[in-house]
Motif scaffolding. Structure first.
Motif, PDB file in Angstrom:
ATOM      1  N   ARG A 217       0.826  -1.203   0.000  1.00 56.74           N
ATOM      2  CA  ARG A 217       0.000   0.000   0.000  1.00 56.74           C
ATOM      3  C   ARG A 217       0.866   1.262   0.000  1.00 56.74           C
ATOM      4  O   ARG A 217       0.577   2.235  -0.693  1.00 56.74           O
ATOM      5  CB  ARG A 217      -0.929  -0.008   1.214  1.00 56.74           C
ATOM      6  N   THR A 218       1.932   1.241   0.784  1.00 54.41           N
ATOM      7  CA  THR A 218       2.835   2.394   0.821  1.00 54.41           C
ATOM      8  C   THR A 218       3.494   2.602  -0.537  1.00 54.41           C
ATOM      9  O   THR A 218       3.596   3.733  -1.025  1.00 54.41           O
ATOM     10  CB  THR A 218       3.917   2.179   1.895  1.00 54.41           C
ATOM     11  N   GLY A 219       3.943   1.514  -1.160  1.00 56.29           N
ATOM     12  CA  GLY A 219       4.549   1.617  -2.484  1.00 56.29           C
ATOM     13  C   GLY A 219       3.579   2.158  -3.507  1.00 56.29           C
ATOM     14  O   GLY A 219       3.957   2.959  -4.379  1.00 56.29           O
ATOM     15  N   ALA A 220       2.319   1.753  -3.425  1.00 55.70           N
ATOM     16  CA  ALA A 220       1.310   2.246  -4.358  1.00 55.70           C
ATOM     17  C   ALA A 220       1.099   3.741  -4.176  1.00 55.70           C
ATOM     18  O   ALA A 220       0.982   4.486  -5.156  1.00 55.70           O
ATOM     19  CB  ALA A 220      -0.006   1.493  -4.145  1.00 55.70           C
ATOM     20  N   PHE A 221       1.061   4.199  -2.918  1.00 54.83           N
ATOM     21  CA  PHE A 221       0.856   5.626  -2.664  1.00 54.83           C
ATOM     22  C   PHE A 221       2.013   6.444  -3.219  1.00 54.83           C
ATOM     23  O   PHE A 221       1.815   7.485  -3.864  1.00 54.83           O
ATOM     24  CB  PHE A 221       0.717   5.858  -1.158  1.00 54.83           C
ATOM     25  N   GLN A 222       3.240   5.971  -3.022  1.00 53.38           N
ATOM     26  CA  GLN A 222       4.406   6.679  -3.544  1.00 53.38           C
ATOM     27  C   GLN A 222       4.392   6.695  -5.073  1.00 53.38           C
ATOM     28  O   GLN A 222       4.721   7.719  -5.698  1.00 53.38           O
ATOM     29  CB  GLN A 222       5.682   6.025  -3.028  1.00 53.38           C
ATOM     30  N   ALA A 223       4.024   5.567  -5.668  1.00 51.09           N
ATOM     31  CA  ALA A 223       3.945   5.511  -7.123  1.00 51.09           C
ATOM     32  C   ALA A 223       2.857   6.430  -7.655  1.00 51.09           C
ATOM     33  O   ALA A 223       2.995   7.042  -8.721  1.00 51.09           O
ATOM     34  CB  ALA A 223       3.687   4.072  -7.576  1.00 51.09           C
ATOM     35  N   GLY A 224       1.747   6.541  -6.907  1.00 51.56           N
ATOM     36  CA  GLY A 224       0.679   7.444  -7.320  1.00 51.56           C
ATOM     37  C   GLY A 224       1.122   8.893  -7.338  1.00 51.56           C
ATOM     38  O   GLY A 224       0.809   9.649  -8.265  1.00 51.56           O
ATOM     39  N   LEU A 225       1.892   9.297  -6.305  1.00 49.76           N
ATOM     40  CA  LEU A 225       2.415  10.664  -6.274  1.00 49.76           C
ATOM     41  C   LEU A 225       3.388  10.891  -7.425  1.00 49.76           C
ATOM     42  O   LEU A 225       3.398  11.972  -8.044  1.00 49.76           O
ATOM     43  CB  LEU A 225       3.109  10.921  -4.932  1.00 49.76           C
ATOM     44  N   ALA A 226       4.208   9.878  -7.734  1.00 47.65           N
ATOM     45  CA  ALA A 226       5.138  10.008  -8.854  1.00 47.65           C
ATOM     46  C   ALA A 226       4.386  10.140 -10.179  1.00 47.65           C
ATOM     47  O   ALA A 226       4.766  10.948 -11.044  1.00 47.65           O
ATOM     48  CB  ALA A 226       6.069   8.793  -8.902  1.00 47.65           C
ATOM     49  N   ALA A 227       3.300   9.371 -10.344  1.00 49.36           N
ATOM     50  CA  ALA A 227       2.512   9.461 -11.575  1.00 49.36           C
ATOM     51  C   ALA A 227       1.868  10.833 -11.716  1.00 49.36           C
ATOM     52  O   ALA A 227       1.805  11.405 -12.814  1.00 49.36           O
ATOM     53  CB  ALA A 227       1.445   8.363 -11.584  1.00 49.36           C
ATOM     54  N   LEU A 228       1.387  11.384 -10.590  1.00 42.22           N
ATOM     55  CA  LEU A 228       0.824  12.736 -10.626  1.00 42.22           C
ATOM     56  C   LEU A 228       1.869  13.752 -11.067  1.00 42.22           C
ATOM     57  O   LEU A 228       1.597  14.652 -11.874  1.00 42.22           O
ATOM     58  CB  LEU A 228       0.272  13.115  -9.252  1.00 42.22           C
ATOM     59  N   TRP A 336       0.329  10.774 -23.405  1.00 33.63           N
ATOM     60  CA  TRP A 336       0.968  10.894 -22.078  1.00 33.63           C
ATOM     61  C   TRP A 336      -0.008  11.455 -21.049  1.00 33.63           C
ATOM     62  O   TRP A 336      -0.176  10.899 -19.967  1.00 33.63           O
ATOM     63  CB  TRP A 336       2.201  11.778 -22.191  1.00 33.63           C
ATOM     64  N   VAL A 337      -0.631  12.592 -21.387  1.00 35.45           N
ATOM     65  CA  VAL A 337      -1.502  13.238 -20.394  1.00 35.45           C
ATOM     66  C   VAL A 337      -2.842  12.518 -20.257  1.00 35.45           C
ATOM     67  O   VAL A 337      -3.599  12.802 -19.325  1.00 35.45           O
ATOM     68  CB  VAL A 337      -1.729  14.730 -20.729  1.00 35.45           C
ATOM     69  N   THR A 338      -3.127  11.583 -21.158  1.00 39.85           N
ATOM     70  CA  THR A 338      -4.331  10.764 -21.025  1.00 39.85           C
ATOM     71  C   THR A 338      -4.101   9.591 -20.084  1.00 39.85           C
ATOM     72  O   THR A 338      -4.954   9.281 -19.240  1.00 39.85           O
ATOM     73  CB  THR A 338      -4.780  10.235 -22.396  1.00 39.85           C
ATOM     74  N   PHE A 339      -2.921   8.950 -20.185  1.00 34.11           N
ATOM     75  CA  PHE A 339      -2.717   7.705 -19.447  1.00 34.11           C
ATOM     76  C   PHE A 339      -1.907   7.852 -18.160  1.00 34.11           C
ATOM     77  O   PHE A 339      -2.059   7.018 -17.259  1.00 34.11           O
ATOM     78  CB  PHE A 339      -2.066   6.655 -20.365  1.00 34.11           C
ATOM     79  N   ALA A 340      -1.069   8.876 -18.055  1.00 33.74           N
ATOM     80  CA  ALA A 340      -0.353   9.062 -16.781  1.00 33.74           C
ATOM     81  C   ALA A 340      -1.328   9.208 -15.609  1.00 33.74           C
ATOM     82  O   ALA A 340      -1.114   8.602 -14.546  1.00 33.74           O
ATOM     83  CB  ALA A 340       0.583  10.267 -16.872  1.00 33.74           C
ATOM     84  N   PRO A 341      -2.418   9.972 -15.758  1.00 39.71           N
ATOM     85  CA  PRO A 341      -3.392  10.034 -14.653  1.00 39.71           C
ATOM     86  C   PRO A 341      -4.037   8.684 -14.337  1.00 39.71           C
ATOM     87  O   PRO A 341      -4.396   8.438 -13.185  1.00 39.71           O
ATOM     88  CB  PRO A 341      -4.436  11.036 -15.153  1.00 39.71           C
ATOM     89  N   CYS A 342      -4.205   7.816 -15.351  1.00 38.55           N
ATOM     90  CA  CYS A 342      -4.815   6.503 -15.111  1.00 38.55           C
ATOM     91  C   CYS A 342      -3.999   5.705 -14.102  1.00 38.55           C
ATOM     92  O   CYS A 342      -4.557   5.035 -13.222  1.00 38.55           O
ATOM     93  CB  CYS A 342      -4.931   5.718 -16.419  1.00 38.55           C
ATOM     94  N   PHE A 343      -2.672   5.761 -14.229  1.00 42.65           N
ATOM     95  CA  PHE A 343      -1.823   5.066 -13.261  1.00 42.65           C
ATOM     96  C   PHE A 343      -1.943   5.721 -11.885  1.00 42.65           C
ATOM     97  O   PHE A 343      -1.959   5.043 -10.861  1.00 42.65           O
ATOM     98  CB  PHE A 343      -0.375   5.078 -13.747  1.00 42.65           C
ATOM     99  N   ALA A 344      -2.041   7.053 -11.874  1.00 44.19           N
ATOM    100  CA  ALA A 344      -2.174   7.743 -10.587  1.00 44.19           C
ATOM    101  C   ALA A 344      -3.446   7.320  -9.870  1.00 44.19           C
ATOM    102  O   ALA A 344      -3.436   7.055  -8.658  1.00 44.19           O
ATOM    103  CB  ALA A 344      -2.164   9.259 -10.813  1.00 44.19           C
ATOM    104  N   TRP A 345      -4.564   7.262 -10.607  1.00 45.83           N
ATOM    105  CA  TRP A 345      -5.834   6.892  -9.957  1.00 45.83           C
ATOM    106  C   TRP A 345      -5.748   5.482  -9.371  1.00 45.83           C
ATOM    107  O   TRP A 345      -6.244   5.228  -8.257  1.00 45.83           O
ATOM    108  CB  TRP A 345      -6.995   6.961 -10.932  1.00 45.83           C
ATOM    109  N   ILE A 346      -5.149   4.556 -10.095  1.00 50.72           N
ATOM    110  CA  ILE A 346      -5.044   3.180  -9.603  1.00 50.72           C
ATOM    111  C   ILE A 346      -4.147   3.118  -8.366  1.00 50.72           C
ATOM    112  O   ILE A 346      -4.507   2.542  -7.328  1.00 50.72           O
ATOM    113  CB  ILE A 346      -4.502   2.252 -10.703  1.00 50.72           C
TER     114      ILE A 346
END
Length: 453
Positions: A217-228, A336-346
Motif C-alpha cells: 500500500r505504501t509503495g502504491a501511494f508513492q507511485a501514485g504521487l510520482a505518476a501525478l 501521455w496526459v491521457t494515461f499518466a493520470p490513469c496510473f495515478a488513480w489506480i
C-alpha cells in the motif's frame, strides 16, 4: 476442481500481459472478456469475486476501465512494477499502431483508394456508435429516473450546447443528493461483465481472497504521487514556457478530459467533437470518424483515438519545418496526459478499494453520470450521422437553442447506403467488429472502383 498454476515471476507475467495486449480488440467489453478468460479461467491468478470486485473499482475511476483493470491486477500480482508492466503493455500496441496509421493518413489520406477505405469505415463506425447507445442504455437505464436523466442530457448537449463536463457534474450531484436522501431510483446497474458462466472461487486461486500488505500500500501511494508529478509537471512547464503553443493546448485540454472521462471513449468523443472540432478547429468531423475507425481496428483502448486528435492538431498548428515530427510529438503528448493520470488513480485508489466500493452515494452519483452519458453518446451518433450522410450542414439559432441541421438536398446516397448496411450488420446480423469494419472498407473500395466515391 482445477488448481492454480505456480506463482509466476514478473518475467513470466510479462508474457501473459503481452498476450492480453495483443488480443485487446473490441472495446472494453471484449478486452475485459479476454482478461477474464486468461487470468481467471486459464491461469487462476484470481477468482470471479476478486475480478468483479476489481472491475467495479475501476469503473468508479475516470479513464479506460479495461486498461486500469489490467494495471490493478498487475499491482495485486507484483506490486508497482507489475502494475507498470501490465498497464504499459496494454496500451503499447495501440500507441504504435495509431502512430503508424496517423502517418499513413497524413501522407496518403487524400489518395483515392486510401480515402475510399476510410469512407467505408466511417459508415461502420457510425453504426458501432449507435450500437454503443443501445448496449449502454440496456445496462444503465433501469427505470424512469435514469431514462429521464438520459433524455435531459441529450437535450442539453444537442439543443443548448451544454459542455459535457457540466452535464456530468450535474448528473453526479443529482445522484449523490438522491442517494443521501434515501431514494433508490438512481441505483447502479451492472458493469460490462466478464461474459463467463462458470464460477471460479477466490479461495482456489493464486491471490485467494487476501488483500495487499502495508508495504504494498505504501509503495502504491508513492507511485501514485510520482505518476501525478509525471503528468502535471510537464503540463506546468508547457504553460510557463509556451502559453500560446498548440502543445500547451493539447496538454491542458486532454488533461481536463483525463479527470472527467467517465462513461468511456464515446462520451469523451462527444466532448472532443465540441471542443477539438468546434472550438479549436484541429480537425473536421469526418476526420474524427477516421480516427475512431483506426482505434476500433487496432488493439488497445478506444480512447487511443485521442492520440490521432493530438497528432492532427500539431500537424496543422505547430508550424514546424518538419510537420510530421511535430504531429508525432503532439500525438504522444496527448497519449501521455491521457494515461499518466490513469496510473495515478489506480495507485492512489487501490489501497482504499473496499471503502470506495461500499460508498452508496458515490456509486449512485456515478450511475447517474452513466445514464447521462447515454444521452451524450446519442448526440454524438446524430452529430456523426449529419456529417457523414449529408455534405451540407447549416446552423439554426432560436433563442438559447442552437442546432446543426443537414441541408437535405446534399445527401450522399453512397454514405447513406453504406450506413444502412452497417447498421443491419451490427444490430440485425450481430456481426463482429472486425467483420463489419473490414466489410465496410471493402465496400468503400468497391464504390471507388465504380467511380461512385
Amino acid at each position: 476442481m482445477t488448481q492454480p498454476h505456480a506463482y509466476p515471476t514478473l518475467r513470466e507475467a510479462t508474457w501473459v500481459w503481452a498476450r492480453i495486449a495483443a488480443l485487446s480488440f473490441g472495446g472494453p467489453a471484449g478486452q475485459i472478456a479476454v482478461m477474464h478468460r486468461i487470468l481467471v479461467e486459464e491461469k487462476r491468478w484470481l477468482g470471479d469475486g476478486r475480478f468483479l470486485h476489481a472491475l467495479n473499482f475501476c469503473m468508479l475511476l475516470p479513464g479506460p476501465e479495461a486498461q486500469q483493470l489490467a494495471t490493478y491486477i498487475g499491482w495485486l500480482m507484483h506490486g508497482v512494477r507489475g502494475a507498470l508492466v501490465a498497464g504499459l503493455l496494454f496500451i503499447l500496441p495501440g500507441v504504435l499502431a495509431i502512430m503508424g496509421l496517423s502517418w499513413v493518413y497524413a501522407i496518403w489520406g487524400n489518395v483515392g483508394f486510401v480515402s475510399a477505405v476510410f469512407f467505408g469505415m466511417k459508415a461502420a463506425v457510425l453504426a458501432l456508435v449507435l450500437q454503443a447507445v443501445v448496449r449502454l442504455s440496456k445496462r444503465a437505464l433501469k427505470g424512469w429516473a435514469m431514462r429521464g436523466v438520459a433524455a435531459l442530457s441529450f437535450v442539453a448537449i444537442f439543443a443548448f450546447g451544454v459542455p459535457f463536463p457540466l452535464i456530468a457534474a450535474g448528473a453526479a450531484v443529482l445522484g449523490w443528493t438522491v442517494a443521501k436522501a434515501g431514494w433508490t431510483a438512481f441505483q447502479a446497474g451492472g458493469g460490462h461483465g466478464a461474459g463467463d458462466k462458470s464460477h471460479v472461487d477466490d479461495a482456489v486461486t493464486l491471490l485467494g481472497a487476501a488483500g495487499g500488505d502495508a508495504a504494498a500500500r505504501t509503495g502504491a501511494f508513492q507511485a501514485g504521487l510520482a505518476a501525478l508529478a509525471l503528468w502535471l509537471v510537464p503540463v506546468g512547464v508547457l504553460m510557463l514556457v509556451a502559453p500560446g503553443s498548440v502543445f500547451t493546448d493539447i496538454a491542458t485540454f486532454f488533461s481536463q478530459m483525463a479527470v472527467l472521462t467517465f462513461g468511456g471513449a464515446y462520451a469523451v468523443l462527444a466532448w472532443v467533437a465540441q471542443e477539438a472540432v468546434g472550438s479549436y478547429g484541429w480537425l473536421q468531423p469526418g476526420e474524427m470518424l477516421d480516427g475512431l475507425g483506426m482505434a476500433e481496428t487496432t488493439p488497445g483502448p478506444l480512447i487511443m483515438v485521442l492520440q490521432f486528435v493530438g497528432f492532427m492538431a500539431a500537424l496543422r498548428e505547430a508550424e514546424w519545418a518538419e510537420p510530421l515530427w511535430a504531429a508525432s510529438l503532439g500525438g504522444l503528448l496527448a497519449t501521455w496526459v491521457t494515461f499518466a493520470p490513469c496510473f495515478a488513480w489506480i495507485f492512489l485508489g487501490a489501497p482504499f478499494m473496499e471503502r470506495l466500493r461500499a460508498n452508496a452515494a458515490l456509486a449512485s452519483a456515478l450511475a447517474t453520470v452513466t445514464a447521462a452519458v447515454v444521452g451524450v453518446i446519442l448526440n454524438l451518433a446524430l452529430w456523426f450521422a449529419v456529417h457523414v450522410i449529408w455534405q451540407g450542414v447549416t446552423r439554426v439559432e432560436w433563442g438559447l437553442v442552437s442546432l446543426e441541421v443537414p441541408v437535405l438536398a446534399t445527401v450522399n446516397w453512397a454514405a447513406a447506403g453504406l450506413t444502412g448496411l452497417a447498421l443491419w450488420a451490427v444490430l440485425g446480423l450481430r456481426l463482429g467488429l472486425v467483420q463489419v469494419l473490414g466489410g465496410a472498407a471493402a465496400l468503400g473500395l468497391g464504390l471507388h472502383a465504380l467511380g461512385l466515391v
